[in-house]
Design an enzyme around this catalytic site. Structure first.
Site: not given
Ligand code: ATP
Ligand code: LTN
Length: 330
Positions: A113, A195, A198
């Site tokens: 980040k 990965k 969002k």
């Molecule tokens: P941001 O992009 O804002 O960092 P994010 O999409 O990575 O958000 P988080 O809110 O950080 O999502 O994660 C919520 C949950 O979803 C966590 O348990 C995280 O491990 C899971 N998660 C997020 N992205 C993935 C992915 N690509 N595959 C599997 N699990 C995921």
């Protein structure tokens, strides 16, 4: 013996993705009968990146509506906003003082980040894991279900809890990470080496849970593959196809071998269409429920207020104990 406790959270950072659904929420739903579950909307964590205030409020409702639309029953599980239970911010501060700079600087999420937001590497981004440790330890959680990317934070939480317990006697339950064997790391459709997330800004890289069937089909058709033309699992050399196989396998409960056989002799076009159709069908009930919920913010407010009350009862007990142990007058 009471039920074991689960705590997990999703950041209020935008529309949820298929990665959030497969890696986290599907498991949250499965676990709610067997465990005493606390599912939080991490809106304080979302402040580590600059946000529009109105959007941040709306994002919190989106996560709550997604939890319920995915099948979490607010009568069984406790759903609440992190900001409503002030003990999170308080324990977060205390734990900051029991977490080392060296530990925090090793966190992959911090490194990723800060590379992405080089103009705003704030202290909150750095101490993010101590706040998260507080989230977990306040509820004396036994298990923390998350995707693979959060495992490191849960491990650090264990270290912090053990350090504290060693100094002051048994205070915190030591939590275990709970990471699904498959689907813990769904990759981007355009960049299958990173990965799905969002906050991705790459067009067509993420499948959002609110995408229309047409959008899902279009994104799948554009998904990056390779030139071999064979549906075969090989994460290293065929990351795009392997990611689509994982998504398909999780939704249909099929193994990678079964999928390879199913698409033997077929090109990527047929495979991608089938994966898209499968995702669309899986998300259909989610969509309907989500749309209804988002039209009813009053109901959502009732749910989070009720959840916060229950969460506060548990959290305040833990914090009281912590303050007594370390000599903070309340
Ligand atoms: P941001 O992009 O804002 O960092 P994010 O999409 O990575 O958000 P988080 O809110 O950080 O999502 O994660 C919520 C949950 O979803 C966590 O348990 C995280 O491990 C899971 N998660 C997020 N992205 C993935 C992915 N690509 N595959 C599997 N699990 C995921
Ligand atoms: N850091 C997590 C969100 C989160 C969380 C938690 C997950 C905040 N607090 C407590 C599990 C337990 C993330 O970025 N996905």
């Amino acid at each position: 013996m009471g039920k074991k406790v689960i705590l997990s959270g999703i950041q209020a950072t935008g529309d949820l993705t298929l990665g959030n659904y497969i890696g986290a929420m599907k498991n949250f739903v499965k676990m709610q009968d067997e465990y005493d579950c606390y599912y939080m909307i991490a809106n304080l964590h979302a402040l580590t990146v600059r946000r529009n205030p109105e959007e941040l409020k709306q994002n919190a409702l989106k996560v709550l509506a997604s939890y319920i639309a995915a099948g979490i029953d607010p009568d069984k599980s406790t759903l609440f906003l992190q900001s409503q239970v002030h003990e999170h911010a308080e324990l977060g501060w205390v734990l900051d003082c029991y977490t080392y700079m060296g530990e925090l600087s090793r966190m992959t999420q911090f490194k990723d980040k800060s590379a992405k937001h080089a103009d705003n590497i704030n202290a909150g981004l750095f101490t993010y894991p101590s706040l998260m440790a507080g989230d977990i330890l306040l509820y004396q959680a036994d298990l923390v279900p998350t995707g693979e990317d959060q495992k490191q934070h849960v491990e650090l939480t264990r270290d912090i809890a053990e350090r504290f317990n060693n100094l002051y006697g048994d205070t915190f339950k030591i939590p275990e990470p709970y990471i699904p064997q498959i689907g813990a790391r769904i990759m981007g459709l355009q960049d299958p080496k990173s990965k799905m997330s969002k906050s991705s800004t790459i067009p067509n890289d993420t499948i959002l849970l609110i995408d229309t069937p047409e959008e899902i089909m279009k994104k799948l058709k554009k998904a990056v593959t390779d030139s071999e033309g064979i549906v075969r699992y090989d994460e290293e050399n065929k990351p795009g196809i392997s990611n689509l196989m994982e998504i398909y396998g999780i939704i249909t409960n099929k193994t990678m071998d079964e999928i390879e056989k199913e698409f033997e002799g077929n090109g990527y076009g047929t495979f991608k269409t089938k994966v898209a159709e499968t995702i669309i069908k899986e998300l259909e009930p989610f969509h309907k429920k989500y749309d209804e919920l988002m039209k009813n913010p009053q109901y959502l407010e009732e749910i989070y207020n009720k959840g916060a009350k229950k969460a506060s009862e548990v959290a305040s007990k833990t914090l009281k104990n912590v303050y007594e142990k370390i000599g903070i007058i309340k």
